[in-house]
Design an enzyme around this catalytic site. Structure first.
Site, PDB file in Angstrom:
ATOM      1  N   TYR A 160       0.878  -1.919   0.372  1.00 32.38           N
ATOM      2  CA  TYR A 160       0.103   0.015  -0.271  1.00 32.38           C
ATOM      3  C   TYR A 160       1.417   1.573   0.156  1.00 32.38           C
ATOM      4  O   TYR A 160       1.465   1.093   1.017  1.00 32.38           O
ATOM      5  CB  TYR A 160      -0.633  -0.163   1.310  1.00 32.38           C
ATOM      6  CG  TYR A 160      -1.736   0.865   1.503  1.00 32.38           C
ATOM      7  CD1 TYR A 160      -1.165   2.079   2.143  1.00 32.38           C
ATOM      8  CD2 TYR A 160      -2.924   1.173   0.554  1.00 32.38           C
ATOM      9  CE1 TYR A 160      -2.695   3.485   2.755  1.00 32.38           C
ATOM     10  CE2 TYR A 160      -3.519   2.790   0.275  1.00 32.38           C
ATOM     11  CZ  TYR A 160      -3.514   3.626   1.922  1.00 32.38           C
ATOM     12  OH  TYR A 160      -3.877   4.617   1.675  1.00 32.38           O
ATOM     13  N   ASP A 217       8.919   3.111  -0.595  1.00 36.40           N
ATOM     14  CA  ASP A 217       8.577   3.259  -0.080  1.00 36.40           C
ATOM     15  C   ASP A 217       8.807   3.232   1.993  1.00 36.40           C
ATOM     16  O   ASP A 217       8.512   1.947   1.993  1.00 36.40           O
ATOM     17  CB  ASP A 217       7.658   3.170   0.276  1.00 36.40           C
ATOM     18  CG  ASP A 217       5.851   4.157   0.306  1.00 36.40           C
ATOM     19  OD1 ASP A 217       4.676   2.926   0.506  1.00 36.40           O
ATOM     20  OD2 ASP A 217       6.178   4.220   1.521  1.00 36.40           O
ATOM     21  N   LYS A 249       4.766   9.446   8.683  1.00 33.36           N
ATOM     22  CA  LYS A 249       3.945   8.374  10.092  1.00 33.36           C
ATOM     23  C   LYS A 249       5.457   9.069  11.227  1.00 33.36           C
ATOM     24  O   LYS A 249       5.604  10.197  11.262  1.00 33.36           O
ATOM     25  CB  LYS A 249       4.251   7.444   9.816  1.00 33.36           C
ATOM     26  CG  LYS A 249       3.372   6.994   9.030  1.00 33.36           C
ATOM     27  CD  LYS A 249       3.051   5.069   9.058  1.00 33.36           C
ATOM     28  CE  LYS A 249       2.183   4.529   8.223  1.00 33.36           C
ATOM     29  NZ  LYS A 249       0.927   4.445   8.477  1.00 33.36           N
TER      30      LYS A 249
HETATM   31  P1  KE4 Z   1      -0.507   8.586   4.927  1.00 35.03           P
HETATM   32  O1  KE4 Z   1      -0.984   8.788   3.280  1.00 35.03           O
HETATM   33  O2  KE4 Z   1      -1.978   7.599   5.349  1.00 35.03           O
HETATM   34  O3  KE4 Z   1      -0.324   8.666   5.246  1.00 35.03           O
HETATM   35  O4  KE4 Z   1       0.312   7.625   4.190  1.00 35.03           O
HETATM   36  C1  KE4 Z   1      -0.169   6.310   2.729  1.00 35.03           C
HETATM   37  C2  KE4 Z   1       1.089   5.380   3.151  1.00 35.03           C
HETATM   38  C3  KE4 Z   1       1.799   5.116   2.293  1.00 35.03           C
HETATM   39  N1  KE4 Z   1       2.863   4.003   2.195  1.00 35.03           N
HETATM   40  C4  KE4 Z   1       2.887   2.986   3.444  1.00 35.03           C
HETATM   41  C5  KE4 Z   1       4.210   1.900   3.013  1.00 35.03           C
HETATM   42  C6  KE4 Z   1       1.742   3.473   4.121  1.00 35.03           C
HETATM   43  O5  KE4 Z   1       1.958   1.748   5.382  1.00 35.03           O
HETATM   44  C7  KE4 Z   1       1.023   4.534   4.144  1.00 35.03           C
HETATM   45  C8  KE4 Z   1       0.292   4.011   5.271  1.00 35.03           C
HETATM   46  N2  KE4 Z   1      -0.549   3.434   6.177  1.00 35.03           N
HETATM   47  C9  KE4 Z   1      -1.775   2.646   6.153  1.00 35.03           C
HETATM   48  C10 KE4 Z   1      -1.714   1.346   7.545  1.00 35.03           C
HETATM   49  N3  KE4 Z   1      -1.119   0.146   6.674  1.00 35.03           N
HETATM   50  C11 KE4 Z   1      -2.409   3.779   7.394  1.00 35.03           C
HETATM   51  C12 KE4 Z   1      -3.510   3.749   8.273  1.00 35.03           C
HETATM   52  C13 KE4 Z   1      -5.000   3.856   7.547  1.00 35.03           C
HETATM   53  O6  KE4 Z   1      -4.643   4.050   6.604  1.00 35.03           O
HETATM   54  O7  KE4 Z   1      -5.396   4.783   8.477  1.00 35.03           O
END
Ligand code: KE4
Length: 426
Positions: A140, A235, A263
């Site tokens: 993701y 990523d 994060k």
């Molecule tokens: P954000 O746009 O949510 O800040 O980041 C996206 C993202 C990008 N790359 C990786 C490897 C990530 O894990 C994420 C976001 N992770 C999820 C949980 N696995 C965020 C939680 C959510 O979507 O509420």
């Protein structure tokens, strides 16, 4: 259970949540509403306390409301919340990221991981003049159109076949292969390599459950992308400052061309970042023609929290203790389940840990889908009812913080053993 909050939320927010994976849809029941966080704990509006292994999905590596973070925010608050003009704090945060992340020579701060990856893709396409992106099933990379193809995390959790609204033409430019299948990458580059701008990878997958790279996989990606003139993008939104101070690229000794972060670098406030080779980053506006912008990028509250948290990590180096805690948890949960007669496998990488309800080790999202998701659901509820909050999805990971002391882990493993016995007795 939450005095009408859940009803009110669902009336005005889609699904009652501002991010789908919080909805408990894949584990059943209603989500609790948080009243406050403190160290390793969350407290809900009903006064219940939970040991928190979600930690805001990764950012809170020092736990909730750590004084170094809250005091930095308090110092900034009186000076204002946002200026839309350069500040020393964002220079300090950029310098710190450049110093700590081995291949990052320049960095742009944004407001989320999604912004970071979508811009890194735009830059990769501009720099190579090529349209295609290769990603891996179950990874993701945020919710920009190009990445919502065979995505992990909430997309996998909700069983969405990708997302309506993503034009076929966009999805067609995203190639997808199984994680850890280097032969498939080699074959694909043999036929489409001249049109592939970049390979995006979670160097340690955290959005299919926890899946580490098999020996040689990351090295192979580096070799193949170099041979074909494609960019390798790590990523590290999740792995950055979690699997090592310098992230997965330091842990595995691989040099990606671009890195995305998020994060942990925001200390719980909205911060994302993308960075890497200077010759690439100097193509970003206004230094170059590749446009990216953001009203609140590098804002003084987020950079105050991010600097405070990263400064603590750099000065105190808690990574050994964090890794030990995560390892104790993954081993302890696996042994509690197997002792109760429930097949389980798991591992930890730095301060991330994960358990699959599966006899066999898991090396790809396809294999993760074969795990026993129903038993996970029952186990999640049994832990939650006993005050341990695990990610409400089988396709997420557990995190630990410096607040998860040995006694907190002991307390958790007691609960896990009881929950495993309850599940086995069903
Ligand atoms: P954000 O746009 O949510 O800040 O980041 C996206 C993202 C990008 N790359 C990786 C490897 C990530 O894990 C994420 C976001 N992770 C999820 C949980 N696995 C965020 C939680 C959510 O979507 O509420």
């Amino acid at each position: 259970m939450t005095d009408g909050l859940w009803t009110r939320a669902q009336a005005v927010i889609p699904g009652g949540v501002n991010s789908p994976v919080r909805s408990f849809r894949s584990v059943g029941g209603e989500p609790f509403f948080v009243e406050r966080g403190e160290g390793a704990y969350l407290f809900d509006t009903e006064g219940r306390r939970y040991v928190d292994y979600v930690l805001s999905w990764g950012p809170l590596i020092l736990g909730h409301a750590h004084p170094v973070v809250t005091e930095a925010l308090e110092r900034q608050l009186g000076r204002g919340t946002s200026y839309g003009a350069p500040t020393e704090a964002e220079v300090e945060l950029a310098e710190r990221i450049v110093r700590l992340v081995p291949t990052v020579e320049m960095v742009r701060l944004v407001n989320s991981g999604t912004e970071a990856t979508m811009t890194a893709l735009r830059l990769a396409r501009a720099a190579t003049g090529r349209p295609l992106l290769l990603k891996f099933t179950g990874c993701y990379h945020g919710h920009a159109d190009a990445f919502l193809v065979a995505a992990g995390s909430g997309v996998a959790t909700l069983g969405l076949p990708d997302s309506p609204g993503v034009p076929e033409t966009v999805a067609a430019e995203t190639l997808v292969l199984p994680f850890n299948d280097l032969a498939a990458v080699e074959t694909l580059f043999g036929t489409r390599g001249d049109d592939i701008s970049s390979v995006f990878v979670e160097p340690v997958v955290g959005n299919s459950g926890l899946i580490p790279p098999v020996e040689g996989f990351l090295e192979g990606l580096r070799t193949i992308t170099e041979r074909h003139g494609a960019l390798l993008v790590f990523d590290e939104v999740m792995t950055g400052f979690r699997v090592a101070l310098g992230g997965a690229q330091e842990r595995y000794g691989i040099e990606p061309d671009l890195t995305t972060l998020g994060k942990v670098i925001g200390g719980g406030l909205p911060v994302g970042a993308f960075g890497g080779r200077r010759d690439l980053m100097e193509q970003i506006a206004p230094a170059g023609p590749v446009y990216q912008a953001g009203t609140l990028s590098g804002n003084p509250l987020a950079t105050a929290a991010g600097n405070a948290q990263l400064r603590y990590l750099e000065e105190e180096d808690p990574f050994g203790d964090l890794a030990h805690a995560a390892e104790r948890l993954s081993r302890g949960v696996v042994s509690a389940l197997t002792e109760a007669g429930i097949p389980a496998t798991g591992c930890s990488v730095g301060s991330m840990w994960g358990v699959f309800f599966s006899q066999e080790p898991i090396h790809s999202f396809e294999e993760a889908q074969g795990a026993d998701l129903d038993t996970f659901r029952v186990f999640h509820r049994a832990c939650l009812d006993r005050g341990v909050f695990l990610a409400p999805s089988p396709f997420e990971v557990g995190f630990v913080s410096t607040a998860h002391t040995s006694s907190v882990i002991d307390e958790t493993l007691e609960v896990v053993r009881a929950a495993a016995r309850e599940v086995a007795a069903l």
